[in-house]
Write a protein that holds these residues in place. Structure first.
Motif, PDB file in Angstrom:
ATOM      1  N   ASP A   1       2.488   1.520  -4.005  1.00  0.00           N
ATOM      2  CA  ASP A   1       2.294   2.161  -2.707  1.00  0.00           C
ATOM      3  C   ASP A   1       1.814   1.078  -1.744  1.00  0.00           C
ATOM      4  OD1 ASP A   1       1.405   3.466  -0.443  1.00  0.00           O
ATOM      5  OD2 ASP A   1       0.041   4.823  -1.498  1.00  0.00           O
ATOM      6  N   PRO A   2       2.643   0.647  -0.794  1.00  0.00           N
ATOM      7  CA  PRO A   2       2.239  -0.437   0.101  1.00  0.00           C
ATOM      8  C   PRO A   2       0.956  -0.158   0.874  1.00  0.00           C
ATOM      9  CG  PRO A   2       4.599  -0.006   0.316  1.00  0.00           C
ATOM     10  CD  PRO A   2       4.028   1.100  -0.533  1.00  0.00           C
ATOM     11  N   VAL A   3       0.687   1.096   1.177  1.00  0.00           N
ATOM     12  CA  VAL A   3      -0.523   1.438   1.928  1.00  0.00           C
ATOM     13  C   VAL A   3      -1.761   1.213   1.072  1.00  0.00           C
ATOM     14  CG1 VAL A   3      -1.757   3.277   3.134  1.00  0.00           C
ATOM     15  CG2 VAL A   3       0.739   3.088   3.355  1.00  0.00           C
ATOM     16  N   ARG A   4      -1.718   1.665  -0.168  1.00  0.00           N
ATOM     17  CA  ARG A   4      -2.848   1.420  -1.074  1.00  0.00           C
ATOM     18  C   ARG A   4      -2.993  -0.068  -1.393  1.00  0.00           C
ATOM     19  NH1 ARG A   4      -1.964   6.764  -2.779  1.00  0.00           N
ATOM     20  NH2 ARG A   4      -3.891   7.872  -3.311  1.00  0.00           N
ATOM     21  N   PHE A   5      -1.878  -0.741  -1.529  1.00  0.00           N
ATOM     22  CA  PHE A   5      -1.928  -2.172  -1.842  1.00  0.00           C
ATOM     23  C   PHE A   5      -2.575  -2.950  -0.696  1.00  0.00           C
ATOM     24  CE2 PHE A   5       0.540  -6.060  -3.506  1.00  0.00           C
ATOM     25  CZ  PHE A   5      -0.317  -6.220  -4.568  1.00  0.00           C
ATOM     26  N   ALA A   6      -2.359  -2.514   0.530  1.00  0.00           N
ATOM     27  CA  ALA A   6      -3.008  -3.139   1.683  1.00  0.00           C
ATOM     28  C   ALA A   6      -4.519  -2.924   1.635  1.00  0.00           C
ATOM     29  CB  ALA A   6      -2.433  -2.571   2.981  1.00  0.00           C
ATOM     30  N   GLN A   7      -4.956  -1.764   1.156  1.00  0.00           N
ATOM     31  CA  GLN A   7      -6.385  -1.514   0.988  1.00  0.00           C
ATOM     32  C   GLN A   7      -6.978  -2.471  -0.039  1.00  0.00           C
ATOM     33  OE1 GLN A   7      -6.272   2.614  -0.123  1.00  0.00           O
ATOM     34  NE2 GLN A   7      -6.135   3.361   1.982  1.00  0.00           N
ATOM     35  N   VAL A   8      -6.242  -2.698  -1.118  1.00  0.00           N
ATOM     36  CA  VAL A   8      -6.700  -3.636  -2.141  1.00  0.00           C
ATOM     37  C   VAL A   8      -6.794  -5.047  -1.561  1.00  0.00           C
ATOM     38  CG1 VAL A   8      -6.170  -4.685  -4.370  1.00  0.00           C
ATOM     39  CG2 VAL A   8      -5.776  -2.239  -4.018  1.00  0.00           C
ATOM     40  N   ALA A   9      -5.823  -5.420  -0.748  1.00  0.00           N
ATOM     41  CA  ALA A   9      -5.825  -6.755  -0.131  1.00  0.00           C
ATOM     42  C   ALA A   9      -7.112  -6.993   0.661  1.00  0.00           C
ATOM     43  CB  ALA A   9      -4.610  -6.920   0.776  1.00  0.00           C
ATOM     44  N   LYS A  10      -7.537  -6.011   1.398  1.00  0.00           N
ATOM     45  CA  LYS A  10      -8.749  -6.158   2.201  1.00  0.00           C
ATOM     46  C   LYS A  10      -9.981  -6.337   1.312  1.00  0.00           C
ATOM     47  CE  LYS A  10      -6.781  -3.451   5.989  1.00  0.00           C
ATOM     48  NZ  LYS A  10      -6.815  -2.173   6.756  1.00  0.00           N
ATOM     49  N   GLY A  11      -9.976  -5.675   0.164  1.00  0.00           N
ATOM     50  CA  GLY A  11     -11.090  -5.833  -0.769  1.00  0.00           C
ATOM     51  C   GLY A  11     -11.113  -7.208  -1.410  1.00  0.00           C
TER      52      GLY A  11
ATOM     53  N   LEU B   1      -0.766 -10.533   5.547  1.00  0.00           N
ATOM     54  CA  LEU B   1      -0.246  -9.780   4.405  1.00  0.00           C
ATOM     55  C   LEU B   1      -0.228  -8.283   4.699  1.00  0.00           C
ATOM     56  CD1 LEU B   1       0.711  -9.507   1.495  1.00  0.00           C
ATOM     57  CD2 LEU B   1      -1.685  -9.615   0.754  1.00  0.00           C
ATOM     58  N   VAL B   2      -1.273  -7.790   5.313  1.00  0.00           N
ATOM     59  CA  VAL B   2      -1.328  -6.363   5.654  1.00  0.00           C
ATOM     60  C   VAL B   2      -0.192  -6.000   6.616  1.00  0.00           C
ATOM     61  CG1 VAL B   2      -2.674  -4.599   6.880  1.00  0.00           C
ATOM     62  CG2 VAL B   2      -3.782  -6.069   5.173  1.00  0.00           C
ATOM     63  N   ARG B   3       0.114  -6.898   7.540  1.00  0.00           N
ATOM     64  CA  ARG B   3       1.250  -6.642   8.446  1.00  0.00           C
ATOM     65  C   ARG B   3       2.564  -6.551   7.664  1.00  0.00           C
ATOM     66  NH1 ARG B   3      -1.698 -10.122  11.933  1.00  0.00           N
ATOM     67  NH2 ARG B   3      -0.486 -11.942  11.269  1.00  0.00           N
ATOM     68  N   LYS B   4       2.727  -7.415   6.669  1.00  0.00           N
ATOM     69  CA  LYS B   4       3.934  -7.370   5.835  1.00  0.00           C
ATOM     70  C   LYS B   4       4.015  -6.045   5.070  1.00  0.00           C
ATOM     71  CE  LYS B   4       4.197 -12.376   4.888  1.00  0.00           C
ATOM     72  NZ  LYS B   4       4.093 -13.397   3.807  1.00  0.00           N
ATOM     73  N   LEU B   5       2.880  -5.607   4.544  1.00  0.00           N
ATOM     74  CA  LEU B   5       2.851  -4.360   3.788  1.00  0.00           C
ATOM     75  C   LEU B   5       3.067  -3.158   4.698  1.00  0.00           C
ATOM     76  CD1 LEU B   5      -0.083  -5.198   1.336  1.00  0.00           C
ATOM     77  CD2 LEU B   5       2.363  -5.121   0.805  1.00  0.00           C
ATOM     78  N   ASP B   6       2.537  -3.231   5.905  1.00  0.00           N
ATOM     79  CA  ASP B   6       2.791  -2.165   6.886  1.00  0.00           C
ATOM     80  C   ASP B   6       4.283  -2.083   7.220  1.00  0.00           C
ATOM     81  OD1 ASP B   6       0.124  -1.523   6.985  1.00  0.00           O
ATOM     82  OD2 ASP B   6      -0.286  -2.585   8.860  1.00  0.00           O
ATOM     83  N   ALA B   7       4.900  -3.250   7.379  1.00  0.00           N
ATOM     84  CA  ALA B   7       6.338  -3.286   7.674  1.00  0.00           C
ATOM     85  C   ALA B   7       7.138  -2.732   6.496  1.00  0.00           C
ATOM     86  CB  ALA B   7       6.768  -4.721   7.989  1.00  0.00           C
ATOM     87  N   LEU B   8       6.704  -3.059   5.268  1.00  0.00           N
ATOM     88  CA  LEU B   8       7.380  -2.526   4.080  1.00  0.00           C
ATOM     89  C   LEU B   8       7.257  -1.003   4.031  1.00  0.00           C
ATOM     90  CD1 LEU B   8       8.777  -3.089   1.317  1.00  0.00           C
ATOM     91  CD2 LEU B   8       6.476  -3.250   0.320  1.00  0.00           C
ATOM     92  N   ASN B   9       6.078  -0.500   4.348  1.00  0.00           N
ATOM     93  CA  ASN B   9       5.880   0.943   4.384  1.00  0.00           C
ATOM     94  C   ASN B   9       6.837   1.609   5.381  1.00  0.00           C
ATOM     95  OD1 ASN B   9       4.498   3.528   4.049  1.00  0.00           O
ATOM     96  ND2 ASN B   9       3.559   3.095   6.030  1.00  0.00           N
ATOM     97  N   LYS B  10       6.979   1.007   6.532  1.00  0.00           N
ATOM     98  CA  LYS B  10       7.884   1.560   7.552  1.00  0.00           C
ATOM     99  C   LYS B  10       9.338   1.506   7.081  1.00  0.00           C
ATOM    100  CE  LYS B  10       4.832   0.441  11.432  1.00  0.00           C
ATOM    101  NZ  LYS B  10       4.590  -0.456  12.597  1.00  0.00           N
ATOM    102  N   GLN B  11       9.694   0.448   6.343  1.00  0.00           N
ATOM    103  CA  GLN B  11      11.049   0.367   5.790  1.00  0.00           C
ATOM    104  C   GLN B  11      11.323   1.529   4.844  1.00  0.00           C
ATOM    105  OE1 GLN B  11      11.570  -3.479   3.948  1.00  0.00           O
ATOM    106  NE2 GLN B  11      11.268  -4.603   5.871  1.00  0.00           N
TER     107      GLN B  11
END
Length: 321
Positions: free
Chosen positions: A157-167, A190-200
């Protein structure tokens, strides 16, 4: 938390072992400056966390992956030498409950800076155990059910993975304050990349004709939940468990009801059951990669590329092309 049973397999590769032993030769201090290469020495327990740590750490970190490509992370065993070597690294990034051997080694290591991905987002139950076998998200039968283990596959899940990145960013910054600003900059990228992946994924699955997909085991519960899909797994959370006769009958009925045209398998697990089911249903097989490691068979060179390949496979199977 018992997510999967531990099955003895060959320990991680000699190259990884040598890498850890090499780290143990460094100073026992946690300062990156104490190493000859001036880098923060970090151990990641398996590929998704290696990818994330490298993206955030950039040139300031040296990352060792404990899990050999092609090996199920859940089956990882560590030699006594590797366990001892862990005590001399600067930081460890892992997912508590996924790899019991790693959890135990971390307890013994005394490493000050550890990042537990499971604590940085919310884990959920995506399987219910019925008659000794797992049924998955979207399974609405009325059998007597008992709780299954928490699903560890948060990285899908790119959204959850972005949360992990921040941690992980916070852990690296605490271990190496000198490069805190760079870690934050890399994390934001990295979070921007994951956000873009989520939108894809959101846009790519918008005009689908079906919501249901069938796969080898229940690795895609978070992904299914994020994008309004229903995952029906042959084997449940544990890819090595054998499906019951009743489960196979259920899948035949589900496939007909939801016009399933593909049965997905993964590159690491044995595809025989998936191929047998696909043959019985007269449908195609395809690969949906749980991204537990990158190998020569992976449909992409890194996390983002494989996730995009997974999207393409789902689009084709769900009529969203």
């Amino acid at each position: 938390m018992n997510i999967r049973r531990l099955v003895p397999v060959t320990a991680v590769s000699a190259a990884v072992a040598a890498g850890l032993v090499g780290l143990s030769a460094c100073s026992g201090s946690s300062a990156a400056a104490d190493h000859k290469d001036g880098k923060l020495h970090v151990v990641a327990s398996f590929y998704p966390l290696q990818y994330l740590t490298q993206e955030i750490g950039g040139d300031h970190v040296s990352v060792t992956n404990l899990t050999k490509p092609g090996v199920e992370p859940h089956d990882l065993e560590l030699s006594p030498k590797q366990t001892v070597a862990l005590s001399s690294v600067d930081a460890i990034v892992y997912l508590k409950g996924l790899q019991p051997a790693v959890d135990e080694a971390i307890k013994q290591s005394g490493v000050k800076y550890t990042a537990d991905a499971a604590s940085m987002t919310t884990l959920e139950k995506h399987g219910t155990e019925v008659d000794g076998h797992h049924h998955t998200t979207g399974d609405n039968d009325s059998h007597s059910e008992s709780e299954a283990g928490l699903d560890p596959h948060i990285w899908l899940d790119p959204v959850r993975f972005a949360q992990v990145a921040k941690g992980v960013d916070k852990t690296l910054a605490a271990a190496d304050p000198k490069h805190k600003a760079d870690y934050r900059k890399n994390t934001d990228a990295l979070v921007r990349k994951l956000d873009a992946l989520n939108k894809q994924y959101v846009n790519g699955l918008k005009n689908r004709t079906s919501d249901t997909f069938v796969t080898t085991h229940a690795a895609f519960g978070y992904l299914a939940e994020r994008y309004g899909l229903t995952e029906e797994a042959i084997s449940g959370i544990d890819p090595e468990s054998e499906p019951s006769v009743s489960r196979m009958k259920d899948l035949h009925a589900l496939a007909a009801k939801h016009h399933v045209n593909t049965v997905f398998f993964e590159t690491i697990a044995n595809p025989d059951t998936a191929r047998t089911l696909a043959g019985d249903l007269h449908v195609k097989t395809g690969v949906l990669d749980p991204l537990e490691g990158i190998t020569d068979k992976s449909k992409g060179r890194d996390y983002l590329q494989v996730m995009q390949s997974n999207l393409a496979a789902l689009q084709k199977a769900l009529g969203a092309e």
